[in-house]
Design a protein around this motif. Structure first.
Motif, PDB file in Angstrom:
ATOM      1  N   ILE A  91       0.862  -1.175   0.000  1.00  0.00           N
ATOM      2  CA  ILE A  91       0.000   0.000   0.000  1.00  0.00           C
ATOM      3  C   ILE A  91       0.899   1.226   0.000  1.00  0.00           C
ATOM      4  CG2 ILE A  91      -0.220  -0.052   2.514  1.00  0.00           C
ATOM      5  CD1 ILE A  91      -3.049   1.166   2.172  1.00  0.00           C
ATOM      6  N   ARG A  92       0.503   2.231  -0.781  1.00  0.00           N
ATOM      7  CA  ARG A  92       1.244   3.486  -0.854  1.00  0.00           C
ATOM      8  C   ARG A  92       0.267   4.637  -0.711  1.00  0.00           C
ATOM      9  NH1 ARG A  92       4.457   1.831  -6.294  1.00  0.00           N
ATOM     10  NH2 ARG A  92       5.894   0.352  -5.357  1.00  0.00           N
ATOM     11  N   LEU A  93       0.764   5.719  -0.156  1.00  0.00           N
ATOM     12  CA  LEU A  93      -0.013   6.943  -0.046  1.00  0.00           C
ATOM     13  C   LEU A  93       0.527   7.940  -1.062  1.00  0.00           C
ATOM     14  CD1 LEU A  93      -0.170   7.260   3.838  1.00  0.00           C
ATOM     15  CD2 LEU A  93      -1.704   6.017   2.292  1.00  0.00           C
ATOM     16  N   ALA A  94      -0.377   8.585  -1.774  1.00  0.00           N
ATOM     17  CA  ALA A  94       0.029   9.532  -2.808  1.00  0.00           C
ATOM     18  C   ALA A  94      -0.403  10.944  -2.447  1.00  0.00           C
ATOM     19  CB  ALA A  94      -0.596   9.145  -4.145  1.00  0.00           C
ATOM     20  N   LEU A 101       0.156  15.087   5.895  1.00  0.00           N
ATOM     21  CA  LEU A 101       1.513  14.553   5.976  1.00  0.00           C
ATOM     22  C   LEU A 101       2.092  14.791   7.365  1.00  0.00           C
ATOM     23  CD1 LEU A 101       3.905  13.145   4.671  1.00  0.00           C
ATOM     24  CD2 LEU A 101       4.643  15.389   3.806  1.00  0.00           C
ATOM     25  N   ARG A 102       1.848  15.951   7.911  1.00  0.00           N
ATOM     26  CA  ARG A 102       2.348  16.256   9.262  1.00  0.00           C
ATOM     27  C   ARG A 102       1.770  15.282  10.277  1.00  0.00           C
ATOM     28  NH1 ARG A 102       6.160  17.210  12.423  1.00  0.00           N
ATOM     29  NH2 ARG A 102       5.714  18.548  14.182  1.00  0.00           N
ATOM     30  N   THR A 103       0.487  14.969  10.169  1.00  0.00           N
ATOM     31  CA  THR A 103      -0.142  13.986  11.057  1.00  0.00           C
ATOM     32  C   THR A 103       0.507  12.617  10.875  1.00  0.00           C
ATOM     33  OG1 THR A 103      -2.244  15.188  10.988  1.00  0.00           O
ATOM     34  CG2 THR A 103      -2.331  12.874  11.667  1.00  0.00           C
ATOM     35  N   VAL A 109       3.619   7.013  10.729  1.00  0.00           N
ATOM     36  CA  VAL A 109       3.028   6.208   9.661  1.00  0.00           C
ATOM     37  C   VAL A 109       3.828   6.336   8.372  1.00  0.00           C
ATOM     38  CG1 VAL A 109       0.972   5.903   8.208  1.00  0.00           C
ATOM     39  CG2 VAL A 109       0.732   6.203  10.671  1.00  0.00           C
ATOM     40  N   ASP A 110       4.444   7.483   8.142  1.00  0.00           N
ATOM     41  CA  ASP A 110       5.244   7.667   6.927  1.00  0.00           C
ATOM     42  C   ASP A 110       6.479   6.766   6.919  1.00  0.00           C
ATOM     43  OD1 ASP A 110       6.286   9.298   9.033  1.00  0.00           O
ATOM     44  OD2 ASP A 110       7.460  10.407   7.565  1.00  0.00           O
ATOM     45  N   ASP A 111       6.893   6.265   8.093  1.00  0.00           N
ATOM     46  CA  ASP A 111       7.987   5.294   8.156  1.00  0.00           C
ATOM     47  C   ASP A 111       7.496   3.882   7.855  1.00  0.00           C
ATOM     48  OD1 ASP A 111       9.929   7.195   8.823  1.00  0.00           O
ATOM     49  OD2 ASP A 111       9.511   6.993  10.970  1.00  0.00           O
ATOM     50  N   ILE A 113       4.330   3.165   6.030  1.00  0.00           N
ATOM     51  CA  ILE A 113       3.688   3.128   4.714  1.00  0.00           C
ATOM     52  C   ILE A 113       4.411   4.100   3.780  1.00  0.00           C
ATOM     53  CG2 ILE A 113       1.547   3.495   3.443  1.00  0.00           C
ATOM     54  CD1 ILE A 113       0.027   2.935   6.041  1.00  0.00           C
ATOM     55  N   ASP A 114       4.738   3.620   2.605  1.00  0.00           N
ATOM     56  CA  ASP A 114       5.442   4.410   1.603  1.00  0.00           C
ATOM     57  C   ASP A 114       4.587   5.596   1.167  1.00  0.00           C
ATOM     58  OD1 ASP A 114       7.217   5.237  -0.337  1.00  0.00           O
ATOM     59  OD2 ASP A 114       6.880   3.518  -1.659  1.00  0.00           O
ATOM     60  N   CYS A 115       5.084   6.805   1.367  1.00  0.00           N
ATOM     61  CA  CYS A 115       4.397   8.038   0.952  1.00  0.00           C
ATOM     62  C   CYS A 115       5.127   8.623  -0.245  1.00  0.00           C
ATOM     63  CB  CYS A 115       4.376   9.060   2.082  1.00  0.00           C
ATOM     64  SG  CYS A 115       3.378   8.593   3.498  1.00  0.00           S
ATOM     65  N   ARG A 116       4.408   8.858  -1.319  1.00  0.00           N
ATOM     66  CA  ARG A 116       4.982   9.447  -2.522  1.00  0.00           C
ATOM     67  C   ARG A 116       4.377  10.826  -2.749  1.00  0.00           C
ATOM     68  NH1 ARG A 116       7.197   5.045  -5.786  1.00  0.00           N
ATOM     69  NH2 ARG A 116       7.764   3.477  -4.234  1.00  0.00           N
ATOM     70  N   THR A 117       5.112  11.696  -3.406  1.00  0.00           N
ATOM     71  CA  THR A 117       4.650  13.073  -3.569  1.00  0.00           C
ATOM     72  C   THR A 117       3.583  13.241  -4.637  1.00  0.00           C
ATOM     73  OG1 THR A 117       6.522  13.556  -5.016  1.00  0.00           O
ATOM     74  CG2 THR A 117       6.767  14.116  -2.688  1.00  0.00           C
ATOM     75  N   THR A 118       3.514  12.298  -5.578  1.00  0.00           N
ATOM     76  CA  THR A 118       2.489  12.377  -6.632  1.00  0.00           C
ATOM     77  C   THR A 118       1.833  11.020  -6.840  1.00  0.00           C
ATOM     78  OG1 THR A 118       3.949  11.786  -8.476  1.00  0.00           O
ATOM     79  CG2 THR A 118       3.842  14.144  -7.872  1.00  0.00           C
ATOM     80  N   LEU A 119       0.663  11.050  -7.451  1.00  0.00           N
ATOM     81  CA  LEU A 119      -0.017   9.808  -7.793  1.00  0.00           C
ATOM     82  C   LEU A 119       0.801   9.013  -8.804  1.00  0.00           C
ATOM     83  CD1 LEU A 119      -2.476   7.946  -7.637  1.00  0.00           C
ATOM     84  CD2 LEU A 119      -3.591   9.398  -9.351  1.00  0.00           C
ATOM     85  N   ARG A 120       1.388   9.690  -9.750  1.00  0.00           N
ATOM     86  CA  ARG A 120       2.208   9.013 -10.770  1.00  0.00           C
ATOM     87  C   ARG A 120       3.351   8.229 -10.111  1.00  0.00           C
ATOM     88  NH1 ARG A 120       3.682  10.520 -16.546  1.00  0.00           N
ATOM     89  NH2 ARG A 120       1.773  11.677 -16.275  1.00  0.00           N
ATOM     90  N   GLU A 121       4.028   8.863  -9.135  1.00  0.00           N
ATOM     91  CA  GLU A 121       5.120   8.183  -8.419  1.00  0.00           C
ATOM     92  C   GLU A 121       4.601   6.988  -7.640  1.00  0.00           C
ATOM     93  OE1 GLU A 121       7.180  10.955  -5.927  1.00  0.00           O
ATOM     94  OE2 GLU A 121       7.683  12.262  -7.600  1.00  0.00           O
ATOM     95  N   ALA A 122       3.433   7.126  -7.039  1.00  0.00           N
ATOM     96  CA  ALA A 122       2.868   6.031  -6.241  1.00  0.00           C
ATOM     97  C   ALA A 122       2.475   4.841  -7.115  1.00  0.00           C
ATOM     98  CB  ALA A 122       1.661   6.522  -5.453  1.00  0.00           C
TER      99      ALA A 122
END
Length: 125
Positions: A91-94, A101-103, A109-111, A113-122
């Motif tokens: 699972i990735r967050l886009a 993101l601050r939350t 959680v960002d450690d 679950i993989d968080c990407r800056t754009t939907l394309r990257e995700a």
């Protein structure tokens, strides 16, 4: 045709809603969220995250239009992460907004679950 104005109660109810749109791209379930993710709105996300019977599920949660998220959202995402990785998927967050993101960062959680800056990257392999 006359234009109808929303009442204060309707505006408040609309502001406190969450829209979840589910699509698929190259076998990846894409959940596009819009609105507030909290105790009152989390059920829609919980249902969309249900991957029962899916082998190696892959999910991207597009968060660019989420305006607020509380512990309900955190708990739903962590539970989904546990289920999906147990079943051999990911699972990735886009594009989470700055406040969301601050939350995610405050509770780590960002450690997890993989968080990407754009939907394309995700969606990239």
């Amino acid at each position: 045709m006359a234009e109808r104005r929303m009442t204060d109660a309707e505006q408040a109810a609309h502001a406190g809603s969450l829209s979840v749109t589910v699509t698929a791209t190259d076998g990846i379930r894409v959940l596009s969220l819009a609105g507030e993710l909290d105790h009152d709105t989390g059920e829609a996300l919980r249902q969309a995250l249900d991957v029962t019977g899916t082998a190696r599920p892959r999910i991207v949660v597009d968060m660019r239009r989420v305006t607020f998220m509380d512990s309900t959202g955190i708990n739903l995402l962590v539970a989904a992460y546990q289920t999906v990785t147990r079943d051999g998927g990911w699972i990735r967050l886009a594009a989470p907004t700055d406040s969301v993101l601050r939350t995610l960062q405050l509770v780590g959680v960002d450690d997890l679950i993989d968080c990407r800056t754009t939907l394309r990257e995700a969606l990239a392999p």
